[in-house]
Design a protein around this motif. Structure first.
Motif, PDB file in Angstrom:
ATOM      1  N   MET A   1       0.817  -1.211   0.000  1.00 49.01           N
ATOM      2  CA  MET A   1       0.000   0.000   0.000  1.00 49.01           C
ATOM      3  C   MET A   1       0.850   1.259   0.000  1.00 49.01           C
ATOM      4  O   MET A   1       0.580   2.212  -0.723  1.00 49.01           O
ATOM      5  N   THR A   2       1.877   1.300   0.838  1.00 50.71           N
ATOM      6  CA  THR A   2       2.691   2.513   0.970  1.00 50.71           C
ATOM      7  C   THR A   2       3.672   2.701  -0.176  1.00 50.71           C
ATOM      8  O   THR A   2       4.446   3.665  -0.177  1.00 50.71           O
ATOM      9  N   SER A   3       3.663   1.795  -1.166  1.00 50.57           N
ATOM     10  CA  SER A   3       4.554   1.948  -2.312  1.00 50.57           C
ATOM     11  C   SER A   3       4.149   3.140  -3.181  1.00 50.57           C
ATOM     12  O   SER A   3       4.956   3.643  -3.965  1.00 50.57           O
ATOM     13  N   LYS A   4       2.898   3.593  -3.036  1.00 57.27           N
ATOM     14  CA  LYS A   4       2.408   4.753  -3.790  1.00 57.27           C
ATOM     15  C   LYS A   4       1.771   5.753  -2.832  1.00 57.27           C
ATOM     16  O   LYS A   4       0.820   5.425  -2.119  1.00 57.27           O
ATOM     17  N   GLU A   5       2.287   6.964  -2.843  1.00 59.57           N
ATOM     18  CA  GLU A   5       1.800   8.006  -1.939  1.00 59.57           C
ATOM     19  C   GLU A   5       0.322   8.319  -2.185  1.00 59.57           C
ATOM     20  O   GLU A   5      -0.421   8.674  -1.272  1.00 59.57           O
ATOM     21  N   GLU A   6      -0.117   8.165  -3.420  1.00 56.32           N
ATOM     22  CA  GLU A   6      -1.507   8.468  -3.771  1.00 56.32           C
ATOM     23  C   GLU A   6      -2.506   7.578  -3.030  1.00 56.32           C
ATOM     24  O   GLU A   6      -3.672   7.947  -2.858  1.00 56.32           O
ATOM     25  N   ASN A   7      -2.058   6.408  -2.575  1.00 57.34           N
ATOM     26  CA  ASN A   7      -2.958   5.498  -1.866  1.00 57.34           C
ATOM     27  C   ASN A   7      -3.457   6.079  -0.548  1.00 57.34           C
ATOM     28  O   ASN A   7      -4.485   5.664  -0.026  1.00 57.34           O
ATOM     29  N   LYS A   8      -2.709   7.036  -0.013  1.00 57.35           N
ATOM     30  CA  LYS A   8      -3.101   7.664   1.241  1.00 57.35           C
ATOM     31  C   LYS A   8      -4.451   8.355   1.108  1.00 57.35           C
ATOM     32  O   LYS A   8      -5.279   8.346   2.025  1.00 57.35           O
ATOM     33  N   ASN A   9      -4.692   8.965  -0.033  1.00 58.86           N
ATOM     34  CA  ASN A   9      -5.961   9.638  -0.274  1.00 58.86           C
ATOM     35  C   ASN A   9      -7.034   8.668  -0.743  1.00 58.86           C
ATOM     36  O   ASN A   9      -8.214   8.804  -0.400  1.00 58.86           O
ATOM     37  N   ILE A  10      -6.625   7.650  -1.497  1.00 60.62           N
ATOM     38  CA  ILE A  10      -7.583   6.686  -2.032  1.00 60.62           C
ATOM     39  C   ILE A  10      -8.305   5.931  -0.923  1.00 60.62           C
ATOM     40  O   ILE A  10      -9.509   5.686  -1.005  1.00 60.62           O
ATOM     41  N   GLU A  12      -9.240   6.832   1.886  1.00 61.76           N
ATOM     42  CA  GLU A  12     -10.251   7.629   2.592  1.00 61.76           C
ATOM     43  C   GLU A  12     -11.645   7.373   2.041  1.00 61.76           C
ATOM     44  O   GLU A  12     -12.646   7.637   2.707  1.00 61.76           O
ATOM     45  N   GLU A  13     -11.725   6.863   0.827  1.00 61.08           N
ATOM     46  CA  GLU A  13     -13.016   6.587   0.202  1.00 61.08           C
ATOM     47  C   GLU A  13     -13.509   5.171   0.493  1.00 61.08           C
ATOM     48  O   GLU A  13     -14.601   4.800   0.069  1.00 61.08           O
ATOM     49  N   PHE A  14     -12.694   4.405   1.206  1.00 62.71           N
ATOM     50  CA  PHE A  14     -13.064   3.021   1.508  1.00 62.71           C
ATOM     51  C   PHE A  14     -14.182   2.985   2.547  1.00 62.71           C
ATOM     52  O   PHE A  14     -14.163   3.725   3.526  1.00 62.71           O
ATOM     53  N   ARG A  15     -15.158   2.097   2.337  1.00 62.71           N
ATOM     54  CA  ARG A  15     -16.294   1.996   3.257  1.00 62.71           C
ATOM     55  C   ARG A  15     -16.516   0.540   3.674  1.00 62.71           C
ATOM     56  O   ARG A  15     -16.524  -0.367   2.840  1.00 62.71           O
ATOM     57  N   SER A  16     -16.682   0.338   4.982  1.00 64.06           N
ATOM     58  CA  SER A  16     -17.023  -0.988   5.503  1.00 64.06           C
ATOM     59  C   SER A  16     -17.753  -0.788   6.824  1.00 64.06           C
ATOM     60  O   SER A  16     -17.143  -0.401   7.823  1.00 64.06           O
ATOM     61  N   GLN A  17     -19.047  -1.054   6.819  1.00 64.26           N
ATOM     62  CA  GLN A  17     -19.857  -0.864   8.017  1.00 64.26           C
ATOM     63  C   GLN A  17     -19.976  -2.131   8.860  1.00 64.26           C
ATOM     64  O   GLN A  17     -20.543  -2.107   9.949  1.00 64.26           O
ATOM     65  N   LYS A  18     -19.436  -3.235   8.371  1.00 61.64           N
ATOM     66  CA  LYS A  18     -19.553  -4.491   9.101  1.00 61.64           C
ATOM     67  C   LYS A  18     -18.679  -4.486  10.349  1.00 61.64           C
ATOM     68  O   LYS A  18     -17.639  -3.827  10.398  1.00 61.64           O
TER      69      LYS A  18
END
Length: 261
Positions: A1-10, A12-18
């Motif tokens: 995940m940390t191989s790309k700095e852009e993933n830090k913002n991506i 934030e859009e992740f959703r999981s209510q379980k």
């Protein structure tokens, strides 16, 4: 995940209510730091447009088997304890009387005597070489923990995708990563803790899914013990032998071919 700095913002859009949003919160609050430190490796699975469909994480783990002493019945364990004391005191008369008594009370007195001898040896070895922070077990097994396995609820699965997302990613993405890892280091088991909150243990849907579709199974508590951290306190431990992943992969696609094609 940390191989790309852009993933830090991506992320934030992740959703999981379980499960009270614990998996979603982990990804946003702790995952970046742990991945950066090398403590846990986080993988984002994206589609061709760069949207995150699912994330999973892998971490080194350890399993072990119980010592013979821990498998004994309560009365056998108590007998071994007093036998150990007598042997450490080198009280030959008492030891002889214990053997005669034990022969009439237990089916295999020689086995209990051997376990007593082993306990004395282990205690001596621990004191001499390991110290008080060493846990003596019968055998250790290297493992890889599939620590997180979570779908992005904000992701819209393409209508033409016939294969269930988690099923396909496990067998074609996660298993591939496991094979890469085991080319470099030895590992015997892949294991996970299923966050199944179903009250009725007979109908645990997530556990049943992991068993049928992903080929995990329950380990016999007398053979293998999974070390479960507080983080997974209410979860259900399942394992799978890494040497069988390839044959399981082939079998499962055949088994579900009429559904997933």
């Amino acid at each position: 995940m940390t191989s790309k700095e852009e993933n830090k913002n991506i992320i934030e859009e992740f959703r999981s209510q379980k499960n009270k949003n614990t998996l979603g919160n982990y990804l946003k609050k702790n995952a970046w730091t742990e991945d950066l430190a090398g403590e846990t490796r986080i993988y984002l699975v994206k589609d061709s447009e760069g949207k995150v469909a699912l994330y999973f994480s892998l971490k080194c783990g350890l399993l072990f088997s119980k010592k013979q002493y821990d498998k004994l019945e309560d009365d056998e364990r108590k007998f071994v304890d007093i036998l150990v004391d007598a042997k450490r005191d080198n009280d030959l008369e008492t030891i002889k009387s214990y053997y005669e008594y034990g022969s009439s009370e237990f089916s295999d007195i020689d086995r209990l005597f051997k376990i007593a001898e082993k306990r004395i040896d282990l205690k001596n070895e621990t004191q001499e070489f390991g110290g008080k922070n060493t846990l003596a077990v019968a055998e250790c097994f290297s493992g890889i923990e599939l620590r997180h396995f979570c779908r992005n609820e904000a992701y819209h699965t393409p209508e033409d995708l016939k294969t269930p997302l988690g099923f396909g990613i496990f067998w074609e993405v996660i298993v591939r990563e496991i094979f890469k890892i085991t080319q470099k280091i030895g590992c015997k088991y892949l294991y996970l803790f299923a966050a199944d909150k179903t009250e009725n243990s007979d109908i645990k849907k997530l556990v049943r899914y992991y068993k049928s579709a992903l080929k995990f199974y329950e380990c016999d508590e007398d053979d293998i013990i999974i070390i479960r951290p507080e983080y997974d306190e209410d979860c259900y431990g399942l394992i799978q032998e890494i040497t069988k992943l390839s044959s399981n992969q082939e079998a499962v696609w055949q088994e579900f071919s009429d559904v997933y094609v």
